[in-house]
Scaffold this motif. Structure first.
Motif, PDB file in Angstrom:
ATOM      1  N   ASP A   1       0.842   3.831  -3.055  1.00  9.45           N
ATOM      2  CA  ASP A   1      -0.387   4.620  -3.229  1.00  9.45           C
ATOM      3  C   ASP A   1      -0.506   5.695  -2.163  1.00  9.45           C
ATOM      4  O   ASP A   1      -0.923   6.824  -2.449  1.00  9.45           O
TER       5      ASP A   1
ATOM      6  N   ARG B   1       1.795   8.537  -2.939  1.00 10.44           N
ATOM      7  CA  ARG B   1       1.323   9.343  -4.061  1.00 10.44           C
ATOM      8  C   ARG B   1       0.114  10.199  -3.675  1.00 10.44           C
ATOM      9  O   ARG B   1      -0.003  11.354  -4.099  1.00 10.44           O
ATOM     10  N   GLU B   2      -0.805   9.650  -2.883  1.00  5.23           N
ATOM     11  CA  GLU B   2      -2.048  10.368  -2.598  1.00  5.23           C
ATOM     12  C   GLU B   2      -2.097  10.983  -1.212  1.00  5.23           C
ATOM     13  O   GLU B   2      -3.024  11.728  -0.903  1.00  5.23           O
TER      14      GLU B   2
ATOM     15  N   GLY C   1      -7.829   7.139  -4.212  1.00  8.09           N
ATOM     16  CA  GLY C   1      -7.452   5.728  -4.145  1.00  8.09           C
ATOM     17  C   GLY C   1      -7.940   4.898  -5.316  1.00  8.09           C
ATOM     18  O   GLY C   1      -7.961   3.670  -5.235  1.00  8.09           O
TER      19      GLY C   1
ATOM     20  N   ASN D   1      -6.631   4.140  -8.283  1.00 14.49           N
ATOM     21  CA  ASN D   1      -5.663   3.198  -8.842  1.00 14.49           C
ATOM     22  C   ASN D   1      -5.525   1.959  -7.963  1.00 14.49           C
ATOM     23  O   ASN D   1      -5.456   0.829  -8.461  1.00 14.49           O
ATOM     24  N   LEU D   2      -5.512   2.162  -6.661  1.00 15.86           N
ATOM     25  CA  LEU D   2      -5.444   1.038  -5.725  1.00 15.86           C
ATOM     26  C   LEU D   2      -6.680   0.157  -5.850  1.00 15.86           C
ATOM     27  O   LEU D   2      -6.581  -1.075  -5.917  1.00 15.86           O
TER      28      LEU D   2
ATOM     29  N   LEU E   1       0.804  -1.218   0.000  1.00 13.17           N
ATOM     30  CA  LEU E   1       0.000   0.000   0.000  1.00 13.17           C
ATOM     31  C   LEU E   1       0.838   1.270   0.000  1.00 13.17           C
ATOM     32  O   LEU E   1       0.324   2.357  -0.274  1.00 13.17           O
TER      33      LEU E   1
ATOM     34  N   LEU F   1      -5.580   9.355   1.772  1.00 15.92           N
ATOM     35  CA  LEU F   1      -5.784   7.932   1.494  1.00 15.92           C
ATOM     36  C   LEU F   1      -5.504   7.100   2.737  1.00 15.92           C
ATOM     37  O   LEU F   1      -6.239   6.144   3.030  1.00 15.92           O
TER      38      LEU F   1
ATOM     39  N   ARG G   1      -6.603  -1.681  -9.382  1.00 18.52           N
ATOM     40  CA  ARG G   1      -5.432  -2.489  -9.730  1.00 18.52           C
ATOM     41  C   ARG G   1      -5.615  -3.960  -9.384  1.00 18.52           C
ATOM     42  O   ARG G   1      -5.155  -4.842 -10.097  1.00 18.52           O
TER      43      ARG G   1
ATOM     44  N   ASP H   1      -3.265   0.406 -14.479  1.00 20.26           N
ATOM     45  CA  ASP H   1      -4.018  -0.158 -13.356  1.00 20.26           C
ATOM     46  C   ASP H   1      -5.430  -0.584 -13.746  1.00 20.26           C
ATOM     47  O   ASP H   1      -6.174  -1.112 -12.915  1.00 20.26           O
TER      48      ASP H   1
END
Length: 399
Positions: free
Chosen positions: A87, A90-91, A158, A160-161, A84, A95, A164, A187
């Protein structure tokens, strides 16, 4: 069906006022032999629980979001933070905060899936419900899938998480698919299916043909949608005022409630209704159940939903299925449902004058109204019946 399916069906704030589609779909899936366990984040506000099936839905739904400090700690300790970390980096903290808020619900979802033998979770949202499904997958490996019902920007961080790790996704329009590809890049799941929402075309049908308004008879207009500025009800009220000023008698009923159970945008619409002098012409019905919606559609001469943006629109589908001439706005993915001039009419959003013109045309041209009535019904029966969504999910989950 190639194998017996035991599915966790996850819907946010179920059963809400717009959730009849989900109720139909899960029943269709069960009729095809699947076993479904219904989960939701939390119960909606009382004023939005309006359907005659709501209590049956509540009775079979497990609500996952609840105070559980020990469960949160246990889930956080078990999460694969290395997976995790990228992500979160990045966020940012937003997140991380969402993960902390959803951790206990994800842990509870895993426990329930193991206890009930559930082998797949489908999240009918890309907001918090999708994150709960994602974290459940990270905790246990249970596969999950998503449905995108609107612009990804509506569903928070979130993404992309969430996408993906999904086994597959369904997206309701080509427009949303293009937007998702642009945002998600690599993703995006390997399996993505365009599958619109749908309606029960047998339930939403009429026994006698549609009849257009007689000369001098008030045009009965029905609208159905959440009381929110983006649904354009205020533009419809303005259009009704314009029609009255032109000497065209009309009666408008709007079904739906605001997200605060009547204490929010409804009050603004009531004030606007009064300002326009429509107290004897327009009524706000509040949240009503599916049977009442159908009855209003059958009584109406025209259905109008003047949304500023609509991903597709089950309310349009229900009206078209009932062979009620339908007016929508050329916004979002509505043109993938309504073929302008054939299965309904499209007008620009935020344009009461164009809306009034479209209503007037249906009111004064019986032949055209009848053509739209037939064209709308044919369009939905062919492309937007609810059984298609159930068939798609079962096929993809069974892969």
């Amino acid at each position: 069906m190639r194998k017996e399916l035991n599915i966790g069906y996850l819907i946010p704030q179920f059963p809400g006022q717009t959730h009849i589609f989900f109720w139909r779909e899960l029943q269709e899936m069960e009729a095809r032999g699947a076993t479904l366990s219904v989960f939701s984040t939390r119960m909606p506000p009382k004023g939005l629980i309006s359907h005659n099936w709501s209590q049956a839905a509540i009775a079979r739904t497990e609500y996952l979001v609840r105070p559980d400090p020990l469960g949160t700690l246990a889930a956080l300790a078990a999460l694969p933070w290395g997976d995790l970390r990228g992500d979160i980096k990045r966020e940012g903290k937003a997140l991380l905060r969402e993960i902390i808020l959803c951790a206990a619900a994800a842990r509870q979802l895993v426990k329930s899936c193991k206890a009930q033998g559930i082998t797949h979770i489908h999240a009918h949202s890309c907001a918090r419900a999708a994150l709960i499904a994602t974290l459940a997958n990270r905790l246990s490996g249970i596969p999950y899938s998503l449905t995108l019902h609107g612009p990804m920007s509506d569903y928070g961080i979130g993404q992309n998480l969430k996408w993906r790790h999904a086994a597959f996704a369904t997206i309701i329009t080509e427009k949303l698919l293009s937007e998702a590809r642009d945002q998600l890049g690599p993703d995006m799941p390997d399996r993505v299916v365009i599958q619109p929402m749908g309606v029960d075309v047998d339930a939403f049908s009429r026994q006698s043909p549609y009849v257009s308004p007689s000369p001098g008879q008030p045009v009965k207009i029905f609208a159905c949608g959440r009381l929110n500025i983006v649904k354009g009800h205020q533009d419809l009220l303005q259009a009704v005022r314009l029609l009255k000023d032109r000497g065209i008698p009309v009666q408008l009923e709007i079904a739906g409630e605001d997200d605060d159970g009547g204490n929010g945008y409804r009050q603004i619409l009531e004030s606007r209704l009064s300002e326009l002098g429509l107290a004897d012409t327009a009524r706000l019905l509040g949240a009503i159940d599916g049977d009442a919606v159908k009855q209003k559609l059958l009584e109406a001469h025209v259905f109008v939903l003047a949304s500023w943006h609509e991903p597709l629109g089950v309310a349009y589908m229900e009206a078209m299925s009932c062979a009620t001439p339908t007016i929508g706005t050329d916004a979002g993915g509505v043109r993938e449902l309504i073929v302008d001039g054939e299965s309904g009419l499209l007008v620009p959003p935020k344009n009461p004058d164009a809306l009034a013109d479209a209503i007037a045309r249906i009111a004064t041209d019986p032949g055209y109204a009848m053509a739209l009535s037939k064209g709308g019904r044919d369009r939905v029966v062919t492309n937007f019946r609810s059984s298609l969504g159930a068939e798609t999910l079962l096929r993809e989950i069974g892969e």
